[in-house]
Scaffold this active site. Structure first.
Site, PDB file in Angstrom:
ATOM      1  N   ASP A 162       0.837  -2.448   0.035  1.00  0.00           N
ATOM      2  CA  ASP A 162       1.413  -3.674  -0.489  1.00  0.00           C
ATOM      3  C   ASP A 162       2.237  -4.318   0.627  1.00  0.00           C
ATOM      4  OD1 ASP A 162       2.087  -5.559  -2.555  1.00  0.00           O
ATOM      5  OD2 ASP A 162       4.040  -4.601  -2.702  1.00  0.00           O
ATOM      6  N   ASP A 208       4.914  -7.442   0.148  1.00  0.00           N
ATOM      7  CA  ASP A 208       6.283  -7.786  -0.252  1.00  0.00           C
ATOM      8  C   ASP A 208       7.015  -6.549  -0.743  1.00  0.00           C
ATOM      9  OD1 ASP A 208       6.253 -10.643   0.170  1.00  0.00           O
ATOM     10  OD2 ASP A 208       4.933 -10.799  -1.565  1.00  0.00           O
TER      11      ASP A 208
END
Length: 343
Positions: free
Chosen positions: A26, A28
């Protein structure tokens, strides 16, 4: 794989970068926040990559194109090309293309990432409900997305046009704190129309399918900061996961996690990719042991005895909490135990 860690975090004698061929990372809250690299992320990813691990960047944020994301990563010191980036825009575009005729018009409520992904699938982005769209797609459009775009989506959805969403994350981390995500915008259209969108992003299967198709990963490790997207997505896909505590999930939320939100491994940040993971031993009767800590349930509270590294203590507490909770969420008081660890 994928079912490990349901009652306690798993251990690994080998560095995770050696035990898995691909990290599905991922962005963010894991690699960066507010556009700036998270501490240790650049160096940790370089170490994992130099050790032979393939790095793929998987994001529910549909705003930016893979080219833009790759350029940003490269600027931060994380070399990446567009093929290394998989977005929820790509996943939702494939989902739409599977259901409408080639060349169909799609009303876009969001940013350039959605438009590029739709064109990649041979679909035509349009801007108005009056353009006779075959579908409506909604993705994160940034903080400046005009309110009128939600009205445009509502007009089309109310007429019965199929509605799709890149993801339904209610929040998104920023450099200034936690901001509303695409899920908050989806709620606006849901309230106005009473309809339900088809959703592609994490934790749902379309995103996992898109990621595996594009990376060819055989032994993937999902790396994320969110229990309800990254970790649940790994659970749904039957693959292992590493939760890093650099984003939205805190230690108390981790202890309360239901089975599908329990990661295989837990670490402070991305440096955990290049290390082994300690085993958690023990039983509910005798307490769960990790490092110099022993965690147990006493009455209605989690208790922690011993000394050592904070992460080892958290891993032991996870084993005690998750075992006690079984298939539910742990409601025990863990405040004093977490305070001993600095959380």
């Amino acid at each position: 794989m994928g079912q490990r860690g349901r009652n306690r975090p798993s251990g690994s004698a080998r560095a995770l970068s050696e035990a898995y061929d691909t990290a599905l990372l991922d962005l963010d809250g894991v690699v960066y926040a507010g556009g700036e690299a998270i501490p240790y992320a650049v160096e940790a990813l370089e170490t994992a990559r130099d050790g032979g691990m393939h790095l793929a960047y998987v994001t529910n944020n549909a705003l930016r194109t893979p080219d833009a994301v790759a350029a940003h990563l490269t600027e931060l010191g994380v070399p990446a090309g567009p093929a290394d980036v998989i977005t929820s825009a790509q996943a939702v575009a494939r989902l739409i293309a599977d259901q409408v005729p080639p060349g169909s018009r799609v009303l876009v409520i969001g940013g350039e990432g959605l438009r590029v992904a739709l064109r990649e699938r041979g679909l035509e982005p349009v801007e108005s409900a009056d353009d006779d769209p075959a579908a409506v797609v909604q993705g994160y459009g940034g903080p400046e997305l005009p309110w009128g775009r939600f009205a445009e989506a509502s007009y089309a959805v109310a007429r019965g046009v199929p509605w799709f969403a890149s993801n339904t994350d209610l929040t998104i981390p920023s450099g200034r704190g936690i901001a509303p995500g695409n899920g908050a915008a989806v709620e606006v259209v849901r309230i106005a129309t009473g309809a339900e969108p088809q959703v592609a992003g994490k934790p749902l299967p379309p995103m996992h399918r898109e990621t595996i198709l594009r990376t060819g990963a055989e032994r993937p490790l999902v790396v994320g900061d969110r229990l309800d997207t990254d970790i649940e997505g790994a659970f749904n896909g039957g693959v292992d996961s590493l939760l890093v505590l650099t984003g939205v999930t805190d230690a108390a939320q981790l202890l309360a996690a239901v089975p599908e939100h329990r990661p295989t491994y837990v670490d402070a940040d991305l440096r955990g990719l290049s290390t082994g993971q300690p085993e958690v031993g023990g039983t509910a009767a005798d307490g769960f042991v990790c490092g110099g800590w022993t965690a147990a349930v006493r009455g209605d509270a989690l208790v922690l005895d011993g000394d050592g590294g904070a992460l080892d203590g958290l891993r032991a507490l996870c084993a005690a909490a998750w075992t006690h909770a079984g298939d539910g969420s742990c409601a025990l008081d863990g405040g004093k135990a977490l305070a001993r660890l600095g959380w």
